[in-house]
Design a protein around this motif. Sequence first.
Motif, PDB file in Angstrom:
ATOM      1  N   LEU A  10      37.058  49.334  36.937  1.00 31.92           N
ATOM      2  CA  LEU A  10      37.923  48.583  37.837  1.00 31.92           C
ATOM      3  C   LEU A  10      37.376  47.170  37.909  1.00 31.92           C
ATOM      4  CD1 LEU A  10      40.289  48.883  39.963  1.00 31.92           C
ATOM      5  CD2 LEU A  10      38.498  49.212  41.673  1.00 31.92           C
ATOM      6  N   SER A  11      38.292  46.229  38.088  1.00 35.79           N
ATOM      7  CA  SER A  11      37.862  44.849  38.278  1.00 35.79           C
ATOM      8  C   SER A  11      38.398  44.373  39.623  1.00 35.79           C
ATOM      9  CB  SER A  11      38.403  43.980  37.131  1.00 35.79           C
ATOM     10  OG  SER A  11      37.971  42.646  37.296  1.00 35.79           O
ATOM     11  N   LEU A  12      37.516  43.769  40.427  1.00 37.04           N
ATOM     12  CA  LEU A  12      37.892  43.346  41.776  1.00 37.04           C
ATOM     13  C   LEU A  12      37.404  41.926  42.032  1.00 37.04           C
ATOM     14  CD1 LEU A  12      36.895  46.520  43.839  1.00 37.04           C
ATOM     15  CD2 LEU A  12      39.229  45.688  43.433  1.00 37.04           C
ATOM     16  N   PRO A  13      38.105  41.205  42.924  1.00 35.55           N
ATOM     17  CA  PRO A  13      37.582  39.903  43.337  1.00 35.55           C
ATOM     18  C   PRO A  13      36.279  40.090  44.120  1.00 35.55           C
ATOM     19  CG  PRO A  13      39.888  40.168  43.948  1.00 35.55           C
ATOM     20  CD  PRO A  13      39.395  41.513  43.534  1.00 35.55           C
ATOM     21  N   PRO A  14      35.391  39.118  44.077  1.00 36.86           N
ATOM     22  CA  PRO A  14      34.143  39.241  44.841  1.00 36.86           C
ATOM     23  C   PRO A  14      34.397  39.038  46.334  1.00 36.86           C
ATOM     24  CG  PRO A  14      34.293  37.079  43.823  1.00 36.86           C
ATOM     25  CD  PRO A  14      35.503  37.840  43.359  1.00 36.86           C
ATOM     26  N   GLY A  15      33.434  39.447  47.137  1.00 31.97           N
ATOM     27  CA  GLY A  15      33.514  39.195  48.570  1.00 31.97           C
ATOM     28  C   GLY A  15      33.848  40.440  49.360  1.00 31.97           C
ATOM     29  N   PRO A  16      33.727  40.329  50.678  1.00 30.84           N
ATOM     30  CA  PRO A  16      33.855  41.516  51.539  1.00 30.84           C
ATOM     31  C   PRO A  16      35.260  42.103  51.605  1.00 30.84           C
ATOM     32  CG  PRO A  16      33.386  39.515  52.839  1.00 30.84           C
ATOM     33  CD  PRO A  16      33.289  39.128  51.406  1.00 30.84           C
ATOM     34  N   ARG A  17      36.313  41.313  51.315  1.00 24.85           N
ATOM     35  CA  ARG A  17      37.672  41.836  51.507  1.00 24.85           C
ATOM     36  C   ARG A  17      37.954  43.036  50.623  1.00 24.85           C
ATOM     37  NH1 ARG A  17      41.932  37.308  50.757  1.00 24.85           N
ATOM     38  NH2 ARG A  17      43.325  39.067  51.109  1.00 24.85           N
ATOM     39  N   PHE A  18      37.372  43.050  49.428  1.00 23.30           N
ATOM     40  CA  PHE A  18      37.663  44.152  48.500  1.00 23.30           C
ATOM     41  C   PHE A  18      36.486  45.146  48.379  1.00 23.30           C
ATOM     42  CE2 PHE A  18      40.807  41.034  47.382  1.00 23.30           C
ATOM     43  CZ  PHE A  18      41.927  41.795  47.074  1.00 23.30           C
ATOM     44  N   ALA A  19      35.494  44.970  49.228  1.00 21.73           N
ATOM     45  CA  ALA A  19      34.308  45.831  49.109  1.00 21.73           C
ATOM     46  C   ALA A  19      34.663  47.300  49.361  1.00 21.73           C
ATOM     47  CB  ALA A  19      33.232  45.366  50.083  1.00 21.73           C
ATOM     48  N   ALA A  20      35.499  47.535  50.358  1.00 19.36           N
ATOM     49  CA  ALA A  20      35.863  48.929  50.657  1.00 19.36           C
ATOM     50  C   ALA A  20      36.695  49.532  49.527  1.00 19.36           C
ATOM     51  CB  ALA A  20      36.634  48.988  51.977  1.00 19.36           C
ATOM     52  N   VAL A  21      37.498  48.698  48.855  1.00 10.36           N
ATOM     53  CA  VAL A  21      38.287  49.188  47.720  1.00 10.36           C
ATOM     54  C   VAL A  21      37.345  49.664  46.604  1.00 10.36           C
ATOM     55  CG1 VAL A  21      40.004  48.578  45.960  1.00 10.36           C
ATOM     56  CG2 VAL A  21      40.190  47.638  48.291  1.00 10.36           C
ATOM     57  N   ALA A  53      28.370  41.193  49.146  1.00 13.90           N
ATOM     58  CA  ALA A  53      27.388  40.107  49.053  1.00 13.90           C
ATOM     59  C   ALA A  53      27.702  39.144  47.913  1.00 13.90           C
ATOM     60  CB  ALA A  53      25.996  40.696  48.850  1.00 13.90           C
ATOM     61  N   SER A  54      28.734  39.445  47.116  1.00 13.87           N
ATOM     62  CA  SER A  54      29.036  38.581  45.969  1.00 13.87           C
ATOM     63  C   SER A  54      29.722  37.314  46.448  1.00 13.87           C
ATOM     64  CB  SER A  54      29.963  39.310  44.988  1.00 13.87           C
ATOM     65  OG  SER A  54      29.377  40.517  44.606  1.00 13.87           O
ATOM     66  N   PRO A  55      29.232  36.158  46.042  1.00 14.13           N
ATOM     67  CA  PRO A  55      29.829  34.905  46.525  1.00 14.13           C
ATOM     68  C   PRO A  55      31.232  34.705  45.968  1.00 14.13           C
ATOM     69  CG  PRO A  55      28.160  34.479  44.862  1.00 14.13           C
ATOM     70  CD  PRO A  55      28.099  35.932  45.160  1.00 14.13           C
ATOM     71  N   PRO A  56      32.089  33.986  46.682  1.00 14.21           N
ATOM     72  CA  PRO A  56      33.486  33.824  46.243  1.00 14.21           C
ATOM     73  C   PRO A  56      33.602  33.238  44.848  1.00 14.21           C
ATOM     74  CG  PRO A  56      33.163  32.970  48.456  1.00 14.21           C
ATOM     75  CD  PRO A  56      31.813  33.319  47.951  1.00 14.21           C
ATOM     76  N   GLY A  57      32.657  32.415  44.454  1.00 11.12           N
ATOM     77  CA  GLY A  57      32.750  31.780  43.142  1.00 11.12           C
ATOM     78  C   GLY A  57      32.211  32.624  42.010  1.00 11.12           C
ATOM     79  N   ALA A  58      31.848  33.869  42.280  1.00 14.82           N
ATOM     80  CA  ALA A  58      31.213  34.701  41.244  1.00 14.82           C
ATOM     81  C   ALA A  58      32.198  35.142  40.172  1.00 14.82           C
ATOM     82  CB  ALA A  58      30.562  35.924  41.876  1.00 14.82           C
ATOM     83  N   GLY A  59      33.505  35.042  40.453  1.00 14.09           N
ATOM     84  CA  GLY A  59      34.489  35.520  39.479  1.00 14.09           C
ATOM     85  C   GLY A  59      34.712  37.010  39.650  1.00 14.09           C
ATOM     86  N   PRO A  60      35.657  37.587  38.902  1.00 12.76           N
ATOM     87  CA  PRO A  60      35.956  39.010  39.069  1.00 12.76           C
ATOM     88  C   PRO A  60      34.745  39.888  38.748  1.00 12.76           C
ATOM     89  CG  PRO A  60      37.029  38.107  37.121  1.00 12.76           C
ATOM     90  CD  PRO A  60      36.478  36.945  37.871  1.00 12.76           C
ATOM     91  N   VAL A  61      34.546  40.885  39.598  1.00 16.23           N
ATOM     92  CA  VAL A  61      33.409  41.802  39.435  1.00 16.23           C
ATOM     93  C   VAL A  61      33.933  43.094  38.822  1.00 16.23           C
ATOM     94  CG1 VAL A  61      31.514  42.989  40.590  1.00 16.23           C
ATOM     95  CG2 VAL A  61      32.378  40.813  41.497  1.00 16.23           C
ATOM     96  N   SER A  62      33.347  43.511  37.695  1.00 15.55           N
ATOM     97  CA  SER A  62      33.778  44.768  37.074  1.00 15.55           C
ATOM     98  C   SER A  62      32.901  45.915  37.560  1.00 15.55           C
ATOM     99  CB  SER A  62      33.682  44.653  35.550  1.00 15.55           C
ATOM    100  OG  SER A  62      32.334  44.518  35.151  1.00 15.55           O
ATOM    101  N   LEU A  63      33.524  47.053  37.796  1.00 12.07           N
ATOM    102  CA  LEU A  63      32.785  48.256  38.197  1.00 12.07           C
ATOM    103  C   LEU A  63      33.020  49.329  37.138  1.00 12.07           C
ATOM    104  CD1 LEU A  63      34.040  46.887  40.996  1.00 12.07           C
ATOM    105  CD2 LEU A  63      32.883  48.844  42.017  1.00 12.07           C
TER     106      LEU A  63
END
Lengths: 420, 370
Positions: A10-21, A53-63
């Motif tokens: 899965l790929s998600l935007p960084p930051g707390p808004r998508f952490a629970a997803v 904890a991922s900063p907004p500028g980190a780009g999409p985070v892959s899991l």
Amino acid sequence: MTADDAAPRLSLPPGPRFAAVGAEFVRGAGAAGGIEARLADRLALIAEEVLAASPPGAGPVSLALHDRRHAVRLELGFPTADLDLAGLDQARMRDPEDDAVGLYLAARLADQLTTEPVGRSGLLLGFNLARGYAPRSLDPPPPGLGPLAGAPVDPDDATLALLVDWAEAEGLGGAGFRIAPRVLDQRAAGELFARVALDARRRPIGGLLWQPFGRRMMALSGPALLLPPGPACEALAIALLDAALGALARGSIQGLVVLDAAPDMPRDAFEVVGHLPDAAGTPQPVLFRALEEDPGGIAWVPPLLRDWVTRSVRRLGLGRDLGEPPPPGRATGAVMAAETDRAAGRVTLRPLLAAGDAAAVAAGNVALFRGQGFGQFRAVLDLGQPGHAAFAEGLVQAGLAPAALIPDAAGDLLLLAALE
Amino acid sequence: MSGFDLERLVPAHVASFQAYVPAPPDDVLLRRFGVTHLHRLHNNENPLGPPPAAREVLARWDPAQAAIYPQGDGWHLRRAIAAQFGLEAEQVILGNGANEVIGFVIKAFCEAGCNIVTADRTFAVYEWLASFSGIEPRLAPLRADGFDEAALLRAIDAQTRVIFLCNPNNPTGSWWDHARLERFLEAVDGRAIVVADEAYAEYAEAPGFPDSFALMARHPNLVVFRTFSKLWGLAGLRIGWMAAAPAVAATVRKISISYSVNLLALEAARASVWDTAHLAATRDHVRQGRAGLAALAARLGLPLLDGIGNFAMLRLPMPDTVAHRRLMARGVMARAMTSFRYPGWLRVSFGSAPAMAAFAEALEAVLAEV
């Protein structure tokens, strides 16, 4: 990075808004893949904390969630390595209001944390959780095994399991030859390799195991030899080692390391590159066997270890340019990864990110684990990477001393150790 | 640019392949190992150098010619070689060293899903070139340090396109005679191309050594490799060649690289063909080198593996890679054989008399440290 293309991703935007997803993805993928809920829950918490904890500028985070049978692994990939990961360092003082406390928790939740570069500029964080194995009763090997028939083989699972069971029953081969189901799972995950010698009735009579040790080395375990002591047993050990060397030649592996040699390891086939204290404090030789010619290279050596490294380089006959490393580019934010073995009371530290505060971070890590009751400390510095040298001063101040130099022209590995 | 995903573009067989890293230049090695001279006994070079006629070509070469492309397919040299061996010029294809010719053959006959068959302990380039071309290398174990026809035949299947025989074998020096090679060709029965890599054939003095060019007439699937790098002393110019039956050569020519052999190499090689005095002098040198190394091995109690070629192997009572480093630190380069799947063995080229003396002295000192 693992090559498991079937792993759920899965790929998600960084930051707390998508952490629970991200956390729910890990739980759901874990349940669908048959991963035990307690392990999936721990990895879900890790995903949540790292994403938050991922900063907004980190780009999409892959899991990506990988079931490696003996362990489960969550990988989080970032398109940039320019991240503040200081929170992953367990030795940093925690303030509950500190944004980085999530990374700290994530690191504490994992049994092992790894980082590796991805592509030209990315970074992959890997969080591993180990599975447990129930105790089993073991039968001893039958009498009359042997003699060796033919060259050692890459064994099938049943043969390898039988060898490990017999070796464990006899207390042979060292820690690697224990818990056959775990050994098979490690091999199935591509993290363990074996050669087994057979007799004329195709029964296992000895074996050698090896596992990755850093990027360019393998660590040997064993040998486990089921023949009675004597010339045939010695020849069996040599045949197994030659088979291992033949299997690894012309590949990416540069050398074999033996940190905990079984008594039957043929010492003449190795060079002694240092000594590490065992649990009782007795120095044990660190053995090394290069697979390739060493054409010389550069070693970045911190000034306080220069004399020791120079002596080792001369003793081993290495062709090395010894360079004084430049100071790290970052002022702060150094990170070390810790691999813990609580049963042995041992912690192994490795630099992840170098920065100007590396020495303090290194000393802080040793103090942290000393406070948790760990008694054996090891650190591995890659002298091919100038940034690693920055950690040396803190490690030495905390009581670690250089113990072994493992040659690799592309980056010698310096082992430091202390025993409380 | 943000859309460049290198990993997506790289084939799996390239991504998984480990690049070969050559040793640094001698000046760097001298500094790193703290020595003032390095005797080269690691690459099976000819210490006598090229034949006199080739030296003369090199000496009178006009640097202004560097601006001019070479003739594209070695017109004159191919004719000189063909005349020497009773072939047609179109049967001969040149390459930038025999390594390039190996690549030509794999490229001409192999596609995804195919395999090549060779031995596990032989010249590495067959295995490497196949691997990074996405072709499976099947490795048959040597038997008694020589190519084993039964194991090779067992490894062949319907997908096998090329069988590489190194004859004489590097690094063991073992070799098949004419009758044995012919029996093998009959057993293969045209199912695959059979390459006889004869890089060291010029060192063979035994009467039974194959006349592969004659066999080619009866077995059109036989391809022969030769090189100017070994006995002819032109390793630095990089030039090798292959010969094959006309239809096979025509197929390989389709994918061979024209203009890949440089002017100097073409002219020096042409001048070398076929200098029998140089041949005799080099063979004489090799006989002396072989006798000297055998005497050293006997004196030190070291097993020796020897055959045809300008090299032999010694079994050491220590890791070969350690011996390599310690010899380097004493100014001698020899080849550690673990990477040839001969752990504990050292391959030594028959170098000049001073180089062999330096090797003997250095090896004794290294062994004394064990």
